[in-house]
Scaffold this motif. Structure first.
Motif, PDB file in Angstrom:
ATOM      1  N   ASP A  11       0.834  -1.199   0.000  1.00 28.10           N
ATOM      2  CA  ASP A  11       0.000   0.000   0.000  1.00 28.10           C
ATOM      3  C   ASP A  11       0.874   1.256   0.000  1.00 28.10           C
ATOM      4  O   ASP A  11       1.559   1.532   0.977  1.00 28.10           O
ATOM      5  N   PRO A  12       0.868   2.048  -1.105  1.00 25.05           N
ATOM      6  CA  PRO A  12       1.695   3.255  -1.155  1.00 25.05           C
ATOM      7  C   PRO A  12       1.475   4.233  -0.002  1.00 25.05           C
ATOM      8  O   PRO A  12       2.443   4.826   0.474  1.00 25.05           O
ATOM      9  N   PRO A  13       0.236   4.443   0.512  1.00 23.19           N
ATOM     10  CA  PRO A  13       0.106   5.361   1.651  1.00 23.19           C
ATOM     11  C   PRO A  13       0.923   4.937   2.868  1.00 23.19           C
ATOM     12  O   PRO A  13       1.434   5.782   3.591  1.00 23.19           O
ATOM     13  N   ILE A  14       1.071   3.649   3.089  1.00 25.46           N
ATOM     14  CA  ILE A  14       1.886   3.172   4.208  1.00 25.46           C
ATOM     15  C   ILE A  14       3.339   3.556   3.972  1.00 25.46           C
ATOM     16  O   ILE A  14       4.025   4.051   4.855  1.00 25.46           O
ATOM     17  N   ARG A  15       3.811   3.374   2.760  1.00 26.79           N
ATOM     18  CA  ARG A  15       5.190   3.748   2.449  1.00 26.79           C
ATOM     19  C   ARG A  15       5.368   5.257   2.539  1.00 26.79           C
ATOM     20  O   ARG A  15       6.387   5.736   3.028  1.00 26.79           O
ATOM     21  N   ASP A  65       6.095   9.252 -14.244  1.00 25.56           N
ATOM     22  CA  ASP A  65       5.218   9.634 -15.364  1.00 25.56           C
ATOM     23  C   ASP A  65       3.974   8.754 -15.440  1.00 25.56           C
ATOM     24  O   ASP A  65       3.024   9.092 -16.142  1.00 25.56           O
ATOM     25  N   LYS A  66       3.961   7.653 -14.698  1.00 20.76           N
ATOM     26  CA  LYS A  66       2.805   6.753 -14.685  1.00 20.76           C
ATOM     27  C   LYS A  66       1.906   6.980 -13.468  1.00 20.76           C
ATOM     28  O   LYS A  66       0.873   6.327 -13.346  1.00 20.76           O
ATOM     29  N   ASP A  70      -3.080  12.890  -8.142  1.00 22.49           N
ATOM     30  CA  ASP A  70      -3.208  12.910  -6.684  1.00 22.49           C
ATOM     31  C   ASP A  70      -2.035  12.215  -5.999  1.00 22.49           C
ATOM     32  O   ASP A  70      -1.627  12.605  -4.910  1.00 22.49           O
ATOM     33  N   GLN A  71      -1.465  11.196  -6.652  1.00 20.09           N
ATOM     34  CA  GLN A  71      -0.291  10.532  -6.100  1.00 20.09           C
ATOM     35  C   GLN A  71       0.908  11.477  -6.120  1.00 20.09           C
ATOM     36  O   GLN A  71       1.651  11.573  -5.143  1.00 20.09           O
ATOM     37  N   GLY A  74       0.514  14.092  -3.451  1.00 19.80           N
ATOM     38  CA  GLY A  74       0.845  13.541  -2.133  1.00 19.80           C
ATOM     39  C   GLY A  74       2.344  13.466  -1.905  1.00 19.80           C
ATOM     40  O   GLY A  74       2.836  13.773  -0.815  1.00 19.80           O
ATOM     41  N   LEU A  75       3.090  13.069  -2.924  1.00 27.29           N
ATOM     42  CA  LEU A  75       4.544  13.013  -2.801  1.00 27.29           C
ATOM     43  C   LEU A  75       5.144  14.409  -2.645  1.00 27.29           C
ATOM     44  O   LEU A  75       6.051  14.626  -1.850  1.00 27.29           O
ATOM     45  N   ARG A  76       4.607  15.366  -3.402  1.00 25.58           N
ATOM     46  CA  ARG A  76       5.084  16.758  -3.271  1.00 25.58           C
ATOM     47  C   ARG A  76       4.793  17.291  -1.871  1.00 25.58           C
ATOM     48  O   ARG A  76       5.610  18.023  -1.284  1.00 25.58           O
ATOM     49  N   ALA A  77       3.655  16.930  -1.320  1.00 26.65           N
ATOM     50  CA  ALA A  77       3.254  17.406   0.009  1.00 26.65           C
ATOM     51  C   ALA A  77       4.203  16.936   1.097  1.00 26.65           C
ATOM     52  O   ALA A  77       4.345  17.599   2.121  1.00 26.65           O
TER      53      ALA A  77
END
Length: 83
Positions: A11-15, A65-66, A70-71, A74-77
């Protein structure tokens, strides 16, 4: 393909959560080395689990790029300037 990894670790949010803690601890200005791992506790597991956070960041950056908007947001945030 089977994996011994708990489903929660896919799950990416966990990472992202653990990446946020890494940035708070080490500073957002420091890149995550590819070999960096975090030991975490996962619900339902009796032993801590190793998350290869550096590999995940490297792979995510390579495949940015894929990612959906919103992903990337989230990473920028959490301080990932390349997102």
């Amino acid at each position: 393909m089977s994996s011994d990894r708990p489903p929660a670790l896919a799950d990416p949010p966990i990472r992202c959560h653990h990446l946020t803690h890494s940035h708070q601890r080490e500073g957002a200005h420091r890149p995550v080395p590819r070999g960096h791992s975090e030991e975490i506790t996962v619900d339902g597991e009796t032993q801590p689990v190793i998350v290869k956070l550096g590999v995940w960041v490297s792979n995510t950056k390579t495949r940015r790029d894929k990612l959906a908007a919103d992903q990337l947001d989230g990473l920028r945030a959490i301080g990932m300037e390349w997102a």
